[in-house]
Design a protein around this motif. Structure first.
Motif, PDB file in Angstrom:
ATOM      1  N   GLN A 101      -5.260   7.409 -10.474  1.00  8.36           N
ATOM      2  CA  GLN A 101      -5.034   8.404  -9.431  1.00  8.36           C
ATOM      3  C   GLN A 101      -5.977   8.167  -8.256  1.00  8.36           C
ATOM      4  O   GLN A 101      -5.560   8.216  -7.095  1.00  8.36           O
ATOM      5  N   TYR A 102      -7.239   7.925  -8.566  1.00  8.77           N
ATOM      6  CA  TYR A 102      -8.236   7.667  -7.521  1.00  8.77           C
ATOM      7  C   TYR A 102      -7.874   6.439  -6.694  1.00  8.77           C
ATOM      8  O   TYR A 102      -7.889   6.471  -5.467  1.00  8.77           O
ATOM      9  N   SER A 103      -7.518   5.341  -7.360  1.00 11.22           N
ATOM     10  CA  SER A 103      -7.216   4.112  -6.625  1.00 11.22           C
ATOM     11  C   SER A 103      -5.925   4.252  -5.815  1.00 11.22           C
ATOM     12  O   SER A 103      -5.801   3.673  -4.736  1.00 11.22           O
ATOM     13  N   SER A 104      -4.976   5.035  -6.294  1.00 15.78           N
ATOM     14  CA  SER A 104      -3.748   5.277  -5.543  1.00 15.78           C
ATOM     15  C   SER A 104      -4.026   6.039  -4.249  1.00 15.78           C
ATOM     16  O   SER A 104      -3.502   5.697  -3.183  1.00 15.78           O
ATOM     17  N   ILE A 105      -4.867   7.051  -4.331  1.00 22.26           N
ATOM     18  CA  ILE A 105      -5.247   7.815  -3.134  1.00 22.26           C
ATOM     19  C   ILE A 105      -6.026   6.942  -2.154  1.00 22.26           C
ATOM     20  O   ILE A 105      -5.783   6.977  -0.949  1.00 22.26           O
ATOM     21  N   ALA A 106      -6.935   6.135  -2.663  1.00 24.23           N
ATOM     22  CA  ALA A 106      -7.721   5.247  -1.799  1.00 24.23           C
ATOM     23  C   ALA A 106      -6.827   4.222  -1.114  1.00 24.23           C
ATOM     24  O   ALA A 106      -6.985   3.950   0.085  1.00 24.23           O
ATOM     25  N   ARG A 145      -3.923   2.246   3.758  1.00 24.72           N
ATOM     26  CA  ARG A 145      -2.678   1.873   4.448  1.00 24.72           C
ATOM     27  C   ARG A 145      -2.466   2.695   5.709  1.00 24.72           C
ATOM     28  O   ARG A 145      -1.985   2.190   6.720  1.00 24.72           O
ATOM     29  N   ARG A 146      -2.830   3.974   5.679  1.00 28.36           N
ATOM     30  CA  ARG A 146      -2.636   4.844   6.844  1.00 28.36           C
ATOM     31  C   ARG A 146      -3.578   4.487   7.993  1.00 28.36           C
ATOM     32  O   ARG A 146      -3.271   4.763   9.145  1.00 28.36           O
ATOM     33  N   GLN A 190       1.071  -2.565   9.958  1.00 28.34           N
ATOM     34  CA  GLN A 190       1.786  -1.566   9.160  1.00 28.34           C
ATOM     35  C   GLN A 190       3.047  -2.140   8.504  1.00 28.34           C
ATOM     36  O   GLN A 190       3.334  -1.848   7.357  1.00 28.34           O
ATOM     37  N   SER A 191       3.809  -2.970   9.229  1.00 25.41           N
ATOM     38  CA  SER A 191       5.049  -3.515   8.657  1.00 25.41           C
ATOM     39  C   SER A 191       4.746  -4.482   7.513  1.00 25.41           C
ATOM     40  O   SER A 191       5.470  -4.509   6.516  1.00 25.41           O
ATOM     41  N   LYS A 237       5.825  -3.903   3.305  1.00 24.24           N
ATOM     42  CA  LYS A 237       6.572  -4.852   2.482  1.00 24.24           C
ATOM     43  C   LYS A 237       6.018  -4.927   1.067  1.00 24.24           C
ATOM     44  O   LYS A 237       6.753  -5.112   0.103  1.00 24.24           O
ATOM     45  N   ARG A 238       4.702  -4.779   0.911  1.00 25.58           N
ATOM     46  CA  ARG A 238       4.055  -4.912  -0.393  1.00 25.58           C
ATOM     47  C   ARG A 238       3.937  -3.594  -1.137  1.00 25.58           C
ATOM     48  O   ARG A 238       3.421  -3.544  -2.245  1.00 25.58           O
ATOM     49  N   GLU A 239       4.419  -2.519  -0.524  1.00 23.62           N
ATOM     50  CA  GLU A 239       4.218  -1.203  -1.102  1.00 23.62           C
ATOM     51  C   GLU A 239       5.106  -0.935  -2.317  1.00 23.62           C
ATOM     52  O   GLU A 239       4.705  -0.275  -3.260  1.00 23.62           O
ATOM     53  N   GLY A 240       6.306  -1.456  -2.338  1.00 26.69           N
ATOM     54  CA  GLY A 240       7.230  -1.195  -3.434  1.00 26.69           C
ATOM     55  C   GLY A 240       6.858  -1.938  -4.702  1.00 26.69           C
ATOM     56  O   GLY A 240       6.093  -2.898  -4.693  1.00 26.69           O
TER      57      GLY A 240
END
Length: 70
Positions: free
Chosen positions: A14-19, A24-25, A32-33, A37-40
């Motif tokens: 959970q921590y690493s997902s939030i970080a 990314r933001r 950003q593009s 691409k690597r997000e999925g």
């Protein structure tokens, strides 16, 4: 020593997902593009029988066994 994310009841995933989401933001607009691409993520699962692998299928297609089958 206890980590701050542990004291608020989070696990490491959970921590690493939030970080990662925060990172990314804050990336530059031109990156950003590339980041999107690597997000999925996709997972494939194959059933093994008699020591041989079956055809891989997306995890959403694989049916879970019911309690009656066990």
């Amino acid at each position: 020593m206890t980590f701050a994310w542990r004291t608020v009841g989070m696990n490491y995933l959970q921590y690493s997902s939030i970080a990662a989401r925060a990172l990314r933001r804050t990336a530059k607009p031109e990156l950003q593009s590339e980041i999107a691409k690597r997000e999925g993520m996709a997972i494939k699962v194959a059933k093994w029988e008699a020591g041989k692998s079956g055809m891989p299928a997306p995890a959403s297609v694989i049916e879970t066994r019911t309690v009656a089958e066990n």
